[in-house]
Design a protein around this motif. Sequence first.
Motif, PDB file in Angstrom:
ATOM      1  N   ALA A   1       0.883  -1.174   0.000  1.00 52.86           N
ATOM      2  CA  ALA A   1       0.000   0.000   0.000  1.00 52.86           C
ATOM      3  C   ALA A   1       0.917   1.220   0.000  1.00 52.86           C
ATOM      4  O   ALA A   1       2.131   1.086   0.193  1.00 52.86           O
ATOM      5  N   HIS A   2       0.344   2.399  -0.218  1.00 46.36           N
ATOM      6  CA  HIS A   2       1.215   3.578  -0.244  1.00 46.36           C
ATOM      7  C   HIS A   2       0.871   4.573   0.859  1.00 46.36           C
ATOM      8  O   HIS A   2      -0.294   4.789   1.185  1.00 46.36           O
ATOM      9  N   MET A   3       1.929   5.185   1.413  1.00 46.39           N
ATOM     10  CA  MET A   3       1.772   6.094   2.560  1.00 46.39           C
ATOM     11  C   MET A   3       1.524   7.534   2.127  1.00 46.39           C
ATOM     12  O   MET A   3       1.057   8.347   2.921  1.00 46.39           O
TER      13      MET A   3
ATOM     14  N   ASN B   1      -9.614   6.905   1.882  1.00 42.41           N
ATOM     15  CA  ASN B   1      -9.831   5.889   0.849  1.00 42.41           C
ATOM     16  C   ASN B   1      -8.497   5.507   0.205  1.00 42.41           C
ATOM     17  O   ASN B   1      -8.183   4.338   0.052  1.00 42.41           O
ATOM     18  N   ASP B   2      -7.742   6.510  -0.158  1.00 40.72           N
ATOM     19  CA  ASP B   2      -6.530   6.312  -0.965  1.00 40.72           C
ATOM     20  C   ASP B   2      -5.316   6.836  -0.220  1.00 40.72           C
ATOM     21  O   ASP B   2      -4.969   7.983  -0.348  1.00 40.72           O
ATOM     22  N   ASN B   3      -4.667   6.063   0.602  1.00 41.64           N
ATOM     23  CA  ASN B   3      -4.697   4.616   0.711  1.00 41.64           C
ATOM     24  C   ASN B   3      -4.430   4.235   2.175  1.00 41.64           C
ATOM     25  O   ASN B   3      -3.985   3.150   2.477  1.00 41.64           O
ATOM     26  N   LYS B   4      -4.761   5.184   3.098  1.00 41.12           N
ATOM     27  CA  LYS B   4      -4.398   4.976   4.500  1.00 41.12           C
ATOM     28  C   LYS B   4      -5.285   3.950   5.192  1.00 41.12           C
ATOM     29  O   LYS B   4      -4.856   3.287   6.133  1.00 41.12           O
TER      30      LYS B   4
ATOM     31  N   ASP C   1       5.759   7.217  -2.514  1.00 41.58           N
ATOM     32  CA  ASP C   1       5.496   8.238  -3.546  1.00 41.58           C
ATOM     33  C   ASP C   1       4.717   7.649  -4.722  1.00 41.58           C
ATOM     34  O   ASP C   1       5.017   7.950  -5.875  1.00 41.58           O
ATOM     35  N   GLU C   2       3.724   6.837  -4.398  1.00 39.94           N
ATOM     36  CA  GLU C   2       2.918   6.202  -5.448  1.00 39.94           C
ATOM     37  C   GLU C   2       2.184   7.226  -6.290  1.00 39.94           C
ATOM     38  O   GLU C   2       2.008   7.055  -7.498  1.00 39.94           O
ATOM     39  N   GLU C   3       1.758   8.302  -5.655  1.00 34.63           N
ATOM     40  CA  GLU C   3       0.952   9.301  -6.363  1.00 34.63           C
ATOM     41  C   GLU C   3       1.791  10.189  -7.281  1.00 34.63           C
ATOM     42  O   GLU C   3       1.231  10.963  -8.057  1.00 34.63           O
ATOM     43  N   THR C   4       3.114  10.117  -7.153  1.00 38.23           N
ATOM     44  CA  THR C   4       3.933  11.010  -7.966  1.00 38.23           C
ATOM     45  C   THR C   4       4.977  10.247  -8.777  1.00 38.23           C
ATOM     46  O   THR C   4       4.697   9.839  -9.895  1.00 38.23           O
TER      47      THR C   4
ATOM     48  N   PRO D   1      -4.314  -3.244  -1.618  1.00 40.04           N
ATOM     49  CA  PRO D   1      -5.642  -2.659  -1.348  1.00 40.04           C
ATOM     50  C   PRO D   1      -5.773  -1.229  -1.861  1.00 40.04           C
ATOM     51  O   PRO D   1      -6.154  -0.342  -1.133  1.00 40.04           O
ATOM     52  N   ASP D   2      -5.459  -1.003  -3.124  1.00 32.41           N
ATOM     53  CA  ASP D   2      -5.437   0.372  -3.641  1.00 32.41           C
ATOM     54  C   ASP D   2      -6.191   0.439  -4.966  1.00 32.41           C
ATOM     55  O   ASP D   2      -5.635   0.821  -5.989  1.00 32.41           O
ATOM     56  N   GLY D   3      -7.487   0.081  -4.912  1.00 33.82           N
ATOM     57  CA  GLY D   3      -8.300   0.052  -6.127  1.00 33.82           C
ATOM     58  C   GLY D   3      -9.229  -1.134  -6.017  1.00 33.82           C
ATOM     59  O   GLY D   3      -9.216  -1.842  -5.006  1.00 33.82           O
TER      60      GLY D   3
HETATM   61 ZN   LIG Z   1      -3.739   4.999  -4.257  1.00 33.15          ZN
END
Ligand SMILES: [Zn+2]
Length: 478
Positions: A116-118, A148-151, A182-185, A209-211
Amino acid sequence: MRFNKNKGKNVMKKYMGIFGLFFMICCGCTSTHAADDAAQKYQDKALEMIRVSVSMRTAKGFGNVPELATYIADEFKSAGFDQKDIHLLPMGDTAALVIRYRGDGSSGKKPILLSAHMDVVDALPKDWERDPFTLIEENGYYYGRGVNDNKFGIAVLAATMMRLKSEGFVPNRDIILALTGDEETRMITTRSLVTEYRHLIDAEFALIPDGGGGHLDENGKAVSFSVDSAEKTYATFEMTARNSGGHSSRPKRDNAIADLSAALNKVFRYEFPVRTNELTLSYFEQTAPLVGGTVGDAMKRFAENPQDKDAVSILRSIPVYVGSLGTTCVPTMLRAGHAENALPQSATATINCRVFPGLGVDETLARLKKIVANDAIEWKGLGSPLESDASPVRKDVFEAISRGVHASYPDLPIIPHMASGASDALHFRAVGIPSYTFSGIFIKDSDKFSHGLNERIPTDTLPVAMKMWRSILMELAS
Ligand SMILES: [Zn+2]
């Protein structure tokens, strides 16, 4: 609802005090009671972790990911995980965290990777109705950036691993939790996990668990559960029109902004050819009866004949489905000109594409150039797009997911799906680790505000997700 449940539990406790022995001997319900207590305890732990992590603004540029990673690492330490199995990996202003739940190795199988991403997409407090960095429970929802995304995903996985550990569960293979920063970037943390730190995260497959996850209809009824097993390739291009410019009091027939606008219009209007694969066809076939009506009918017709123009046009008009019909490219950013009273010397537009597996990023760019048909426009690819194949629909994984979901929603259809967004799964797939993305969140489409304002999830999805992940991990690792 939670209040009533607790109240019920307190009454139960009193009752147990008086008739405890009777219950132990005659009803055998103490173990159920203990299980309920453990479920509540670790659900509370998950909620506490969501609360603390939402309070940390882990968006790009704030440098708060290492603080969140340290907090999570400390939680695992307190839960009895060995220091040598906790790897906090600082990377620039962000970090990755890898935790290994040691098994006895009796299955001889490679580990299961959970990821998962922080980090989060930033949220501007002045634009939100509530403070985005305070977890707020209101009207049956948890609000906050990252819920929701992603905590939520991080907290539920962590609390589930802690609960299994506290119960003395010894998996027959290692379970690895890898949290990226840094999944979002840029996804630099993910890239280095699959290269430099491959030995820490190497696994037979990954669950993310990200989608995906549970879909509720507008009445709140669960209709399906999707598991993303492939994703489109994320590719961004810039196109630039240049001009010698001049004084704005002496306009010329050519103009960089006007040239770019003409090109943009062509890109915007262009529809890439319809593409299908096994995953998208089975997705539409299985989803058709659940959706029903005109859209369901279009799905059914499309699954039978992807050349059905009417069905294609209906599905293409719906943002949530358009990405499953082929490559999409859309203008997302613009910069042009340098002074109010000067003719523009350059105008640049950013085009973000989601490339259907198999089409190729180079071929997509070639197609765009052809559509624009103006040799004076300059093109540039941004970043380094990574293409990945679809992961196989593994029987063991899908059966475990089914049982985990069916514990709360019996018979709910479990549907393999191709995601239009890009996620960490891409990097795992690209190095040969099949990846399956599904969240334990059950939510209506109209409640989804990830990346946007007022991100929220229903509060009653937390116990469902906790139950699901526990069941899945116990089945796949014992
Ligand atoms: Zn995400």
